[in-house]
Design an enzyme around this catalytic site. Structure first.
Site, PDB file in Angstrom:
ATOM      1  N   HIS A   1       8.402   3.039   9.115  1.00  0.00           N
ATOM      2  CA  HIS A   1       8.242   2.142  10.266  1.00  0.00           C
ATOM      3  C   HIS A   1       6.974   2.545  11.028  1.00  0.00           C
ATOM      4  CE1 HIS A   1       9.582  -0.545  13.450  1.00  0.00           C
ATOM      5  NE2 HIS A   1       9.225   0.391  14.315  1.00  0.00           N
TER       6      HIS A   1
ATOM      7  N   SER B   1       0.837  -1.210   0.000  1.00  0.00           N
ATOM      8  CA  SER B   1       0.000   0.000   0.000  1.00  0.00           C
ATOM      9  C   SER B   1       0.872   1.261   0.000  1.00  0.00           C
ATOM     10  CB  SER B   1      -0.960   0.000   1.185  1.00  0.00           C
ATOM     11  OG  SER B   1      -0.272   0.108   2.402  1.00  0.00           O
ATOM     12  N   ASN B   2       2.056   1.176   0.579  1.00  0.00           N
ATOM     13  CA  ASN B   2       2.960   2.342   0.538  1.00  0.00           C
ATOM     14  C   ASN B   2       3.558   2.530  -0.856  1.00  0.00           C
ATOM     15  OD1 ASN B   2       3.286   3.721   3.256  1.00  0.00           O
ATOM     16  ND2 ASN B   2       3.376   1.554   3.824  1.00  0.00           N
TER      17      ASN B   2
ATOM     18  N   ARG C   1      13.224  -7.367   5.536  1.00  0.00           N
ATOM     19  CA  ARG C   1      14.552  -7.947   5.691  1.00  0.00           C
ATOM     20  C   ARG C   1      15.473  -6.904   6.294  1.00  0.00           C
ATOM     21  NH1 ARG C   1      14.050 -12.835   5.686  1.00  0.00           N
ATOM     22  NH2 ARG C   1      16.304 -13.053   5.457  1.00  0.00           N
TER      23      ARG C   1
ATOM     24  N   ASN D   1      13.344   4.380   4.916  1.00  0.00           N
ATOM     25  CA  ASN D   1      12.484   3.316   5.451  1.00  0.00           C
ATOM     26  C   ASN D   1      11.250   3.919   6.101  1.00  0.00           C
ATOM     27  OD1 ASN D   1      11.829   0.591   6.266  1.00  0.00           O
ATOM     28  ND2 ASN D   1      12.480   1.138   8.336  1.00  0.00           N
TER      29      ASN D   1
HETATM   30  C1  GRF Z   1       3.989  -0.673   6.884  1.00  0.00           C
HETATM   31  O1  GRF Z   1       3.189  -0.586   8.024  1.00  0.00           O
HETATM   32  C2  GRF Z   1       5.397  -0.214   7.184  1.00  0.00           C
HETATM   33  O2  GRF Z   1       5.466   0.733   8.194  1.00  0.00           O
HETATM   34  C3  GRF Z   1       6.057  -1.494   7.650  1.00  0.00           C
HETATM   35  O3  GRF Z   1       5.498  -2.491   6.832  1.00  0.00           O
HETATM   36  C4  GRF Z   1       4.184  -2.106   6.429  1.00  0.00           C
HETATM   37  C5  GRF Z   1       4.088  -2.245   4.935  1.00  0.00           C
HETATM   38  O4  GRF Z   1       2.789  -2.066   4.472  1.00  0.00           O
HETATM   39  N1  GRF Z   1       7.493  -1.390   7.551  1.00  0.00           N
HETATM   40  P1  GRF Z   1       2.463  -2.062   2.921  1.00  0.00           P
HETATM   41  O5  GRF Z   1       3.020  -3.355   2.350  1.00  0.00           O
HETATM   42  O6  GRF Z   1       3.100  -0.866   2.285  1.00  0.00           O
HETATM   43  O7  GRF Z   1       0.980  -2.027   2.837  1.00  0.00           O
END
Ligand code: GRF
Length: 218
Positions: free
Chosen positions: A136, A40-41, A118, A134
């Site tokens: 988080h 989703s990001n 990873r 990154n």
């Molecule tokens: C997010 O909550 C990010 O903060 C974490 O992993 C998740 C990834 O979500 N590191 P998506 O795959 O982008 O939906």
């Protein structure tokens, strides 16, 4: 019993710095996205590029999990997707060397770890020094590592959130670029809370990438 009020996400979050204070990069950033899951990001970055909020192009998606949903998103956005399955490598450094080769092949300047599950080694960090970002799901430096959302609930804090930061050799520890605060509500589960955190992740990741690029120019 009093029912909880409906939550207006924008009213219940605090973002710093505000995206309106961050200039869009003048020349398009060449991004490589590393993702392991839903993506989703990835999608939020692709959408921000499309609507002009972020002057960039996603050159390539690298994913490590053959069934990751992010692959479908990459296809939808016409982004080449390369599977580098960590199970095919005997150690982290070998995987990172392959990642570097792939990123260089696609002329990537900025590496976005958008749910990359990873740990990256100094091999990758040094190859893209100061240019790996990154996201988080906590307000760092609180709740580093895995299960950050659960850690926040277990600790009983009332506010958590998400952080976009530069990657340094120590996990979840590099320079913080942007954060959004999210309240923890009485009826929250890890899932409901993570859903609300993700709404904020999608808001802050694109401007944080622009901010990193701006800082890099100075
Ligand atoms: C997010 O909550 C990010 O903060 C974490 O992993 C998740 C990834 O979500 N590191 P998506 O795959 O982008 O939906």
């Amino acid at each position: 019993m009093t029912l909880p009020l409906a939550i207006d996400e924008s009213a219940y979050s605090l973002v710093s710095p505000s995206s309106s204070s961050i200039p869009n990069p003048e020349t398009p950033l060449k991004l490589g996205v590393l993702a392991s899951g839903s993506g989703s990001n990835f999608e939020a970055v692709a959408a921000a590029i499309k609507n002009g909020q972020l002057n960039a192009q996603i050159q390539v998606l690298i994913y490590n999990n053959p069934s990751a949903k992010v692959v479908e998103r990459a296809a939808k956005w016409n982004v080449p997707a390369v599977l580098l399955n960590h199970r095919d490598f005997s150690n982290r450094e070998e995987l990172d060397l392959q990642i570097i080769q792939c990123l260089q092949h696609y002329s990537v300047d900025w590496v976005i770890m958008a749910g990359w599950m990873r740990i990256v080694t100094p091999v990758l960090i040094n190859a893209f020094l100061g240019k790996i970002i990154n996201i988080h799901p906590s307000l760092l430096p609180s709740f580093k590592g895995v299960k950050a959302v659960e850690q926040a609930i277990d600790a009983g804090v009332k506010i958590t959130g998400c952080t976009v930061h530069l990657v340094s050799p120590e996990v979840d520890s590099g320079t913080i670029l942007c954060q959004a605060a999210v309240p923890i509500l009485p009826y929250d589960t890890a899932e409901t809370l993570h859903d609300r955190i993700q709404i904020q992740e999608h808001r802050i990741l694109p401007p944080a990438i622009a901010l990193a690029a701006n800082l890099n120019l100075k």
